[in-house]
Design a protein around this motif. Structure first.
Motif, short mmCIF file in Angstrom:
data_model
loop_
_atom_site.label_atom_id
_atom_site.label_comp_id
_atom_site.label_asym_id
_atom_site.label_seq_id
_atom_site.Cartn_x
_atom_site.Cartn_y
_atom_site.Cartn_z
N GLN A 1 16.14 -34.63 15.32
CA GLN A 1 16.62 -33.86 14.18
C GLN A 1 16.44 -32.38 14.44
N VAL A 2 17.45 -31.63 14.05
CA VAL A 2 17.40 -30.17 14.16
C VAL A 2 17.65 -29.58 12.78
N HIS A 3 16.76 -28.71 12.37
CA HIS A 3 16.88 -28.06 11.07
C HIS A 3 17.34 -26.62 11.29
N LEU A 4 18.37 -26.20 10.56
CA LEU A 4 18.96 -24.88 10.76
C LEU A 4 18.87 -24.06 9.48
N VAL A 5 18.48 -22.81 9.60
CA VAL A 5 18.39 -21.92 8.45
C VAL A 5 19.08 -20.60 8.78
N GLU A 6 20.09 -20.26 7.97
CA GLU A 6 20.83 -19.02 8.16
C GLU A 6 20.22 -17.88 7.33
N SER A 7 20.42 -16.67 7.79
CA SER A 7 20.02 -15.48 7.02
C SER A 7 20.89 -14.31 7.45
N GLY A 8 20.85 -13.23 6.66
CA GLY A 8 21.54 -12.00 7.05
C GLY A 8 22.85 -11.75 6.33
N GLY A 9 23.25 -12.63 5.44
CA GLY A 9 24.50 -12.41 4.72
C GLY A 9 24.36 -11.33 3.67
N GLY A 10 25.46 -11.08 2.97
CA GLY A 10 25.44 -10.08 1.91
C GLY A 10 26.81 -9.49 1.68
N SER A 11 26.83 -8.33 1.03
CA SER A 11 28.07 -7.65 0.72
C SER A 11 28.21 -6.39 1.55
N VAL A 12 29.42 -6.13 2.00
CA VAL A 12 29.67 -4.97 2.84
C VAL A 12 31.09 -4.49 2.60
N GLN A 13 31.33 -3.22 2.83
CA GLN A 13 32.67 -2.66 2.68
C GLN A 13 33.52 -2.96 3.92
N PRO A 14 34.82 -2.98 3.77
CA PRO A 14 35.69 -3.17 4.93
C PRO A 14 35.37 -2.16 6.03
N GLY A 15 35.36 -2.66 7.25
CA GLY A 15 34.99 -1.82 8.39
C GLY A 15 33.52 -1.84 8.71
N GLY A 16 32.73 -2.42 7.85
CA GLY A 16 31.29 -2.48 8.06
C GLY A 16 30.87 -3.61 8.98
N SER A 17 29.55 -3.75 9.14
CA SER A 17 28.98 -4.75 10.04
C SER A 17 27.86 -5.52 9.36
N LEU A 18 27.69 -6.74 9.82
CA LEU A 18 26.57 -7.59 9.42
C LEU A 18 26.15 -8.40 10.63
N ARG A 19 24.88 -8.80 10.67
CA ARG A 19 24.41 -9.73 11.68
C ARG A 19 23.78 -10.92 11.01
N LEU A 20 24.35 -12.08 11.27
CA LEU A 20 23.80 -13.33 10.76
C LEU A 20 22.84 -13.91 11.80
N SER A 21 21.80 -14.57 11.29
CA SER A 21 20.83 -15.25 12.16
C SER A 21 20.77 -16.71 11.77
N CYS A 22 20.50 -17.55 12.76
CA CYS A 22 20.33 -18.99 12.53
C CYS A 22 19.12 -19.43 13.33
N VAL A 23 18.06 -19.82 12.63
CA VAL A 23 16.85 -20.27 13.29
C VAL A 23 16.83 -21.79 13.31
#
Length: 132
Positions: A1-23
């Motif tokens: 079994q592998v358990h996955l947890v995402e983080s790093g989402g949110g709201s951003v304006q067009p042209g912006g950046s985000l980095r999602l993580s999955c542990v």
């Protein structure tokens, strides 16, 4: 079994950046085929990027190529999705997925198919909103 947890989402304006993580936790001793999928309201879940934890495979789908990059920190059992030049149409719930165990050849075929059914382990998803 592998358990996955995402983080790093949110709201951003067009042209912006985000980095999602999955542990990943649990049985992380074997090589895995990792992926990011996304699903917008009323749409099918689509594959965004793929990575083989053993190395040699990192792919982005045509819709995000040149803007999104998948990478990993193997020591931290973490996979990232760097998202640049975000557009309103990137708004969706983003999911981390794993197929384990896997090998390079199988992961390559899985990435070509871009089929969610190939992945047996999923995170709960995280929301990304792109709007002005």
């Amino acid at each position: 079994q592998v358990h996955l947890v995402e983080s790093g989402g949110g709201s951003v304006q067009p042209g912006g950046s985000l980095r999602l993580s999955c542990v990943a936790s649990g049985d992380t001793s074997s090589r895995r085929c990792m992926a990011w999928f996304r699903q917008a309201p009323g749409s099918e879940r689509e594959g965004v990027a793929y990575l083989y934890t053993g190395g040699g495979l990192r792919l982005s789908s045509a819709s995000v190529m040149g803007r999104f990059t998948i990478s990993q920190d193997l020591a931290q059992n973490t996979v990232y999705l760097q998202m640049n030049y975000l557009r309103p149409e990137d708004t969706a719930t983003y999911y981390c997925a794993a197929r384990a165990p896997s090998d390079f050849g199988e992961c390559s075929k899985v990435a070509d198919r871009e089929n969610r059914a190939d992945f047996g382990f999923w995170g709960l998803g995280i929301q990304v909103n792109v709007s002005s």
